[in-house]
Write a protein that holds these residues in place. Structure first.
Motif, PDB file in Angstrom:
ATOM      1  N   UNK A  16      15.403  18.098  -6.706  1.00  0.00           N
ATOM      2  CA  UNK A  16      16.487  17.491  -5.926  1.00  0.00           C
ATOM      3  C   UNK A  16      16.383  15.990  -6.148  1.00  0.00           C
ATOM      4  N   UNK A  17      17.135  15.480  -7.125  1.00  0.00           N
ATOM      5  CA  UNK A  17      16.961  14.118  -7.581  1.00  0.00           C
ATOM      6  C   UNK A  17      17.110  13.071  -6.508  1.00  0.00           C
ATOM      7  N   UNK A  18      17.968  13.313  -5.534  1.00  0.00           N
ATOM      8  CA  UNK A  18      18.222  12.318  -4.500  1.00  0.00           C
ATOM      9  C   UNK A  18      17.048  12.162  -3.543  1.00  0.00           C
ATOM     10  N   UNK A  19      16.094  13.095  -3.581  1.00  0.00           N
ATOM     11  CA  UNK A  19      14.966  13.039  -2.643  1.00  0.00           C
ATOM     12  C   UNK A  19      14.180  11.745  -2.784  1.00  0.00           C
ATOM     13  N   UNK A  20      13.987  11.280  -4.010  1.00  0.00           N
ATOM     14  CA  UNK A  20      13.275  10.018  -4.226  1.00  0.00           C
ATOM     15  C   UNK A  20      14.035   8.843  -3.619  1.00  0.00           C
ATOM     16  N   UNK A  21      15.351   8.870  -3.746  1.00  0.00           N
ATOM     17  CA  UNK A  21      16.159   7.798  -3.164  1.00  0.00           C
ATOM     18  C   UNK A  21      16.075   7.817  -1.646  1.00  0.00           C
ATOM     19  N   UNK A  22      16.108   9.005  -1.071  1.00  0.00           N
ATOM     20  CA  UNK A  22      15.993   9.125   0.380  1.00  0.00           C
ATOM     21  C   UNK A  22      14.651   8.570   0.845  1.00  0.00           C
ATOM     22  N   UNK A  48       0.831  -1.208   0.000  1.00  0.00           N
ATOM     23  CA  UNK A  48       0.000   0.000   0.000  1.00  0.00           C
ATOM     24  C   UNK A  48       0.866   1.259   0.000  1.00  0.00           C
ATOM     25  N   UNK A  49       1.926   1.221   0.799  1.00  0.00           N
ATOM     26  CA  UNK A  49       2.793   2.392   0.912  1.00  0.00           C
ATOM     27  C   UNK A  49       3.506   2.670  -0.408  1.00  0.00           C
ATOM     28  N   UNK A  50       3.990   1.629  -1.049  1.00  0.00           N
ATOM     29  CA  UNK A  50       4.668   1.787  -2.338  1.00  0.00           C
ATOM     30  C   UNK A  50       3.731   2.381  -3.378  1.00  0.00           C
ATOM     31  N   UNK A  51       2.485   1.902  -3.406  1.00  0.00           N
ATOM     32  CA  UNK A  51       1.505   2.440  -4.356  1.00  0.00           C
ATOM     33  C   UNK A  51       1.252   3.921  -4.115  1.00  0.00           C
ATOM     34  N   UNK A  52       1.100   4.288  -2.851  1.00  0.00           N
ATOM     35  CA  UNK A  52       0.811   5.689  -2.538  1.00  0.00           C
ATOM     36  C   UNK A  52       2.002   6.573  -2.874  1.00  0.00           C
ATOM     37  N   UNK A  53       3.184   6.134  -2.511  1.00  0.00           N
ATOM     38  CA  UNK A  53       4.380   6.940  -2.779  1.00  0.00           C
ATOM     39  C   UNK A  53       4.591   7.112  -4.284  1.00  0.00           C
ATOM     40  N   UNK A  54       4.394   6.042  -5.037  1.00  0.00           N
ATOM     41  CA  UNK A  54       4.570   6.122  -6.487  1.00  0.00           C
ATOM     42  C   UNK A  54       3.548   7.052  -7.122  1.00  0.00           C
ATOM     43  N   UNK A  55       2.311   7.021  -6.612  1.00  0.00           N
ATOM     44  CA  UNK A  55       1.255   7.812  -7.223  1.00  0.00           C
ATOM     45  C   UNK A  55       1.171   9.240  -6.749  1.00  0.00           C
ATOM     46  N   UNK A  56       1.661   9.515  -5.542  1.00  0.00           N
ATOM     47  CA  UNK A  56       1.505  10.850  -4.962  1.00  0.00           C
ATOM     48  C   UNK A  56       2.844  11.520  -4.670  1.00  0.00           C
ATOM     49  N   UNK A  57       3.667  10.864  -3.875  1.00  0.00           N
ATOM     50  CA  UNK A  57       4.848  11.525  -3.336  1.00  0.00           C
ATOM     51  C   UNK A  57       5.894  11.838  -4.389  1.00  0.00           C
ATOM     52  N   UNK A  58       6.185  10.855  -5.241  1.00  0.00           N
ATOM     53  CA  UNK A  58       7.250  11.086  -6.216  1.00  0.00           C
ATOM     54  C   UNK A  58       6.854  12.135  -7.239  1.00  0.00           C
ATOM     55  N   UNK A  59       5.562  12.227  -7.530  1.00  0.00           N
ATOM     56  CA  UNK A  59       5.090  13.287  -8.424  1.00  0.00           C
ATOM     57  C   UNK A  59       5.317  14.648  -7.796  1.00  0.00           C
ATOM     58  N   UNK A  60       4.983  14.766  -6.519  1.00  0.00           N
ATOM     59  CA  UNK A  60       5.185  16.035  -5.809  1.00  0.00           C
ATOM     60  C   UNK A  60       6.664  16.397  -5.739  1.00  0.00           C
ATOM     61  N   UNK A  61       7.522  15.402  -5.503  1.00  0.00           N
ATOM     62  CA  UNK A  61       8.948  15.673  -5.340  1.00  0.00           C
ATOM     63  C   UNK A  61       9.603  16.140  -6.631  1.00  0.00           C
ATOM     64  N   UNK A  62       8.990  15.834  -7.779  1.00  0.00           N
ATOM     65  CA  UNK A  62       9.571  16.260  -9.046  1.00  0.00           C
ATOM     66  C   UNK A  62       9.757  17.763  -9.126  1.00  0.00           C
ATOM     67  N   UNK A  63       8.857  18.506  -8.477  1.00  0.00           N
ATOM     68  CA  UNK A  63       8.945  19.968  -8.513  1.00  0.00           C
ATOM     69  C   UNK A  63      10.094  20.503  -7.664  1.00  0.00           C
ATOM     70  N   UNK A  64      10.634  19.667  -6.762  1.00  0.00           N
ATOM     71  CA  UNK A  64      11.709  20.130  -5.877  1.00  0.00           C
ATOM     72  C   UNK A  64      13.055  20.195  -6.582  1.00  0.00           C
TER      73      UNK A  64
END
Length: 385
Positions: free
Chosen positions: A68-74, A50-66
């Motif tokens: 800072x490429x390493x943020x997804x790895x963190x 569930x967490x992986x699905x949510x992060x892939x669909x929501x969080x990584x999209x939001x982080x794209x605007x930052x």
């Protein structure tokens, strides 16, 4: 979204997510369950899905605007790792009043994002270089900044970025809970306790920030900080949140709260012992930072209270020595052991384990949920990492 199959003991021979109750026996004052336990792994797999699905669909999209490429790895390091203790307790709270449910699992999984928020900011405050065997978030951000020769101080950038990503995880946790599929009426029962958990954690961090070995607080004062900073949000509040979400009566929620308070304290007491005597290989995080920072943890306070005059004088010298080196830290460990503090803390852990089990016995609970809570009590108090 990936489908998560709930294992339900029904037709087809599938196993339940929680085990049937097993007979408990005593070992060194502890309650111990026999045989291998697979249900925790199954809950953890479902939570991470569930967490992986949510992060892939929501969080990584939001982080794209930052930018800072390493943020997804963190973020991946926090999503993919960990024992899922808090989400497991929340789901067990749910199972005390309702059946197995995919939406409840998704709601419980949201606590892992809340936990990521707490860990990222705690590592900045404690200047901890490791988390789960990897560089801590602020260290990874600092390295990313330095490798690109960006302007400004890399260490400062790393700390700032870790705080910001932690803030995002806090927001995402609330969003994932709201969008879990749990009904509005059930969520309305959750939010007051959820708010209490967030406030307690922040207040506990404030108290911990000013709590150092020079002030010599009492053990009760140290336990209050532990309870607020970690114990409540590790066990008690997740259990209460899950139980309230499923509509458990007040007496059940109160009993689970008593169990959670006791196990939460025991969990953090064990954490303090591991912080001094643990292995970085086993714990996956920096060991000895409490000594280096001269923080008045339960182990250090207990050693001071139990020591005789000569031993206390040596402890006091180390507690006030600036820039401790590795030899100083090893000597401090030796003195703590000589004081009897380790045995005393072990006794406190045993007392809280027995208290927690008594709370479970005070109310009627589904047998599978009770058995799982008994297992978790032992896991949290006897862990080596």
């Amino acid at each position: 979204m990936r489908e998560v199959t709930l294992l339900s003991g029904g037709e087809g021979g599938t196993r339940a997510l929680v085990p049937p109750r097993r007979h408990l026996h005593r070992h060194r004052g502890h309650a111990v369950t026999g045989g291998p336990v697979h249900w925790r792994d199954e809950i953890r797999v479902a939570v991470r899905s569930h967490l992986t699905d949510f992060v892939a669909g929501e969080c990584r999209t939001d982080l794209g605007a930052a930018r800072v490429g390493v943020a997804n790895e963190v973020l991946s390091g926090f999503v993919d790792g960990g024992k899922c203790v808090r989400s497991t307790f929340m789901y067990l709270g749910w199972l005390c009043g309702a059946g197995q449910d995919d939406s409840a699992l998704r709601a419980s999984a949201s606590l892992e994002l809340f936990h990521a928020f707490a860990l990222m900011q705690d590592d900045v405050m404690d200047e901890s270089a490791l988390r789960r065997g990897r560089p801590a978030a602020h260290v990874m951000f600092s390295t990313w900044h330095r490798d690109r020769a960006l302007t400004g101080a890399s260490a400062r950038f790393g700390e700032s970025a870790a705080v910001l990503l932690g803030d995002l995880c806090l927001v995402w946790a609330g969003k994932m809970l709201r969008e879990s599929g749990i009904g509005a009426e059930a969520l309305a029962r959750v939010w007051p306790r959820y708010d209490d958990m967030r406030i307690e954690l922040a207040v506990g961090q404030f108290a911990d920030l000013v709590n150092d070995a020079h002030t010599f607080p009492t053990l009760d004062e140290v336990l209050d900080v532990l309870r607020r900073k970690s114990g409540n949000y590790t066990v008690r509040r997740p259990l209460e949140i899950g139980a309230a979400m499923s509509g458990c009566p007040d007496e059940v929620i109160d009993a689970l709260g008593g169990y959670g308070a006791a196990i939460g304290e025991a969990f953090q007491l064990r954490d303090d012992l591991l912080g001094v005597f643990g292995s970085t290989t086993l714990t996956g995080k920096s060991v000895g930072t409490d000594l280096a920072a001269q923080k008045a943890t339960s182990v250090i306070v207990a050693a001071h209270q139990l020591a005789d005059a000569g031993l206390r004088r040596q402890l006091s010298e180390l507690m006030s020595t600036p820039d401790l080196n590795s030899a100083d830290a090893e000597r401090w460990r030796t003195l703590i052991s000589a004081s009897g503090a380790v045995q005393w803390i072990e006794q406190l852990i045993d007392q809280r384990l027995n208290r927690a089990l008594a709370h479970l016995d005070s109310v009627e609970l589904p047998e599978a949920a009770r058995s799982a809570l008994e297992d978790m009590a032992v896991i949290c108090t006897e862990r080596a990492a």
